[in-house]
Design an enzyme around this catalytic site. Structure first.
Site: not given
Ligand code: ZN
Length: 480
Positions: A119, A185, A455
């Protein structure tokens, strides 16, 4: 006479310090450099690119997750790696997570586990546009671009490429190799990795070592070290969301008491910020310094070599920057606060949530004691909302650590390998019941400024790194 005694003692101390510094030798060693083992890098890049095109974004609310993307991804993996599909035992756990077993020759050897997650976090383009669309998987300018290229589809794809490559050559590993890929996760791993780990535990399997995502080979992150450092995570900090609540009589704000519930609560929060948990030179920190210290410039090396004397200075230096501070202590971050719903109404209740990251070696019980002793107010309710204890600290003399270290020296000869404490959380912690030696390392080399791509915007991985990651897993499999 006295003065000679003092001078003599100082001289003796100096000699001890110098001898200790001289004995503080680098732990690096040379390994024959890697060959690329005939990897077809454009094919591997196309495979990673294809993996990125699935928007496997996990959400806190599973009903909002697009499970078709996960279904498509799992099918894509099956089609892309036909030999793995044919020769390895495959299980699907809890709908989407994958577990593979590749049988080895020697049943007396403990198996190893390579794990990663499938994911990814969402890619927000409302403020900043990506150079290439985040789920395009564009292969351009020597990079594969897109969400998940660094965190962490690369790790999954590299492990799969390595196994498929070796299967093509008819290779059979010495010991059983397991591959596991969780599907949640980024939102806690309770549906994926935790379920995989439970299934393995029920079968009584104990792994020699587990490797999951973690530190990479990074330049420019450690003060006083000029070479890149390959950070191998040996422990993860814990996590605690603690809610503080103050209840008070409400009423009209025209006749307020000296301190409202918001005021009382604010003092508690400020007190917690001003009285942080103590800095400790923990086992994990000491392990890290034992490896990194000898790589530092002379003055830093002198200080680290004599940690027994200079620990107050070391604590001061590391406390002065956020990453260093987080390595030394349980951190305190007040993140949420709430009082009355209207400007002219005294709050009957005010609450705040403080997010603590618990240092390995400490517990949430220690933390609660710390909070109560700092705020010294029994009327403030202290309530743990979500707690994850820190993990155990894995060894640096184990078979697993040494195998990873050796692979690093072969592929990244200019780097210094060093253990470290993972400040965030990974799926690795879920495997603590099936393995005593758990490591967190992502086999690619980046600069410290690239870290924010994870991210963030313009996440990408170079083809050179992709190749090195594949070779890394080939090495772990063939030399074990
Ligand atoms: Zn990761």
């Amino acid at each position: 006479m006295m003065i000679y005694c003092i001078l003599g003692l100082i001289l003796l101390l100096l000699i001890i310090l110098i001898v200790k510094t001289a004995a503080f030798k680098s732990k690096r060693y040379a390994v024959p450099p890697y060959e690329d083992a005939g990897i077809d890098i454009s094919k591997a890049a196309a495979n990673l690119s294809g993996a990125v095109r699935f928007k496997t974004v996990s959400g806190i609310d599973p009903s909002k997750t697009d499970w078709n993307e996960f279904k498509g991804y799992v099918k894509y993996i099956e089609d892309t790696y036909p030999l793995i599909n044919e020769k390895l035992k495959k299980e699907t756990i809890n709908g989407y997570s994958l577990l593979y077993r590749w049988e080895g020759k020697d049943k007396d050897k403990k198996p190893v586990l390579f794990t990663a997650h499938m994911d990814v976090v969402p890619a927000d383009e409302t403020h900043v546009k990506w150079t290439e669309p985040p789920f395009s998987g564009a292969v351009k300018d020597g990079f594969v671009w897109g969400r998940g290229t660094m965190d962490v589809k690369i790790q999954m794809i590299a492990a799969m490429e390595a196994v498929e490559h070796l299967l093509q050559k008819g290779f059979v590993p010495e010991r059983d190799i397991y591959l596991s890929f969780g599907h949640d996760e980024e939102v806690g791993g309770r549906e994926g990795a935790l379920e995989i780990a439970k299934a393995l535990e029920l079968r009584g399997i104990k792994f020699e070592y587990v490797i999951d995502e973690g530190g990479g080979v990074i330049e420019g992150t450690m003060p006083g070290v000029s070479s890149p450092v390959a950070y191998i995570g040996i422990a993860e900090k814990g996590f605690a969301n603690i809610k503080l609540t103050v209840q008070n009589e409400g009423g009209h704000s025209s006749m307020p008491p000296k301190h409202t519930a918001v005021g009382v609560l604010s003092k508690a929060v400020i007190d917690l910020e001003n009285h942080q948990c103590g800095a400790k030179i923990s086992k994990g920190f000491k392990d890290m310094m034992t490896f990194i210290g000898p790589e530092m410039k002379p003055l830093n090396r002198f200080i680290i070599a004599n940690m027994w004397l200079f620990s107050p200075i070391i604590k001061m230096i590391f406390s002065s920057f956020p990453e260093g501070n987080a390595m030394l202590r349980t951190t305190t971050a007040a993140t949420m606060m709430e009082g009355s719903k209207a400007p002219n109404v005294l709050p009957q209740s005010a609450s705040a949530v403080v997010n603590f990251r618990i240092a390995p070696g400490e517990t949430s019980h220690d933390l609660i004691n710390h909070i109560k002793s700092v705020i010294k107010n029994d009327e403030i309710k202290v309530e743990p909302l979500l707690v994850e204890e820190p993990t155990f600290v894995s060894g640096t003399e184990t078979y697993g650590f040494k195998a990873i270290e050796k692979a690093i020296y072969s592929i990244f000869p200019q780097a210094a390998a060093a253990p470290y404490i993972v400040l965030g959380g990974t799926d690795a912690r879920k495997y603590q019941n099936v393995c005593a030696s758990i490591y967190r390392f992502s086999p690619y080399q980046i600069k410290s400024e690239d870290l924010k791509r994870m991210h963030g915007t313009d996440e990408r991985i170079s083809l050179d790194n992709l190749k090195k990651s594949i070779v890394f897993f080939i090495k772990l499999i063939t030399e074990g």
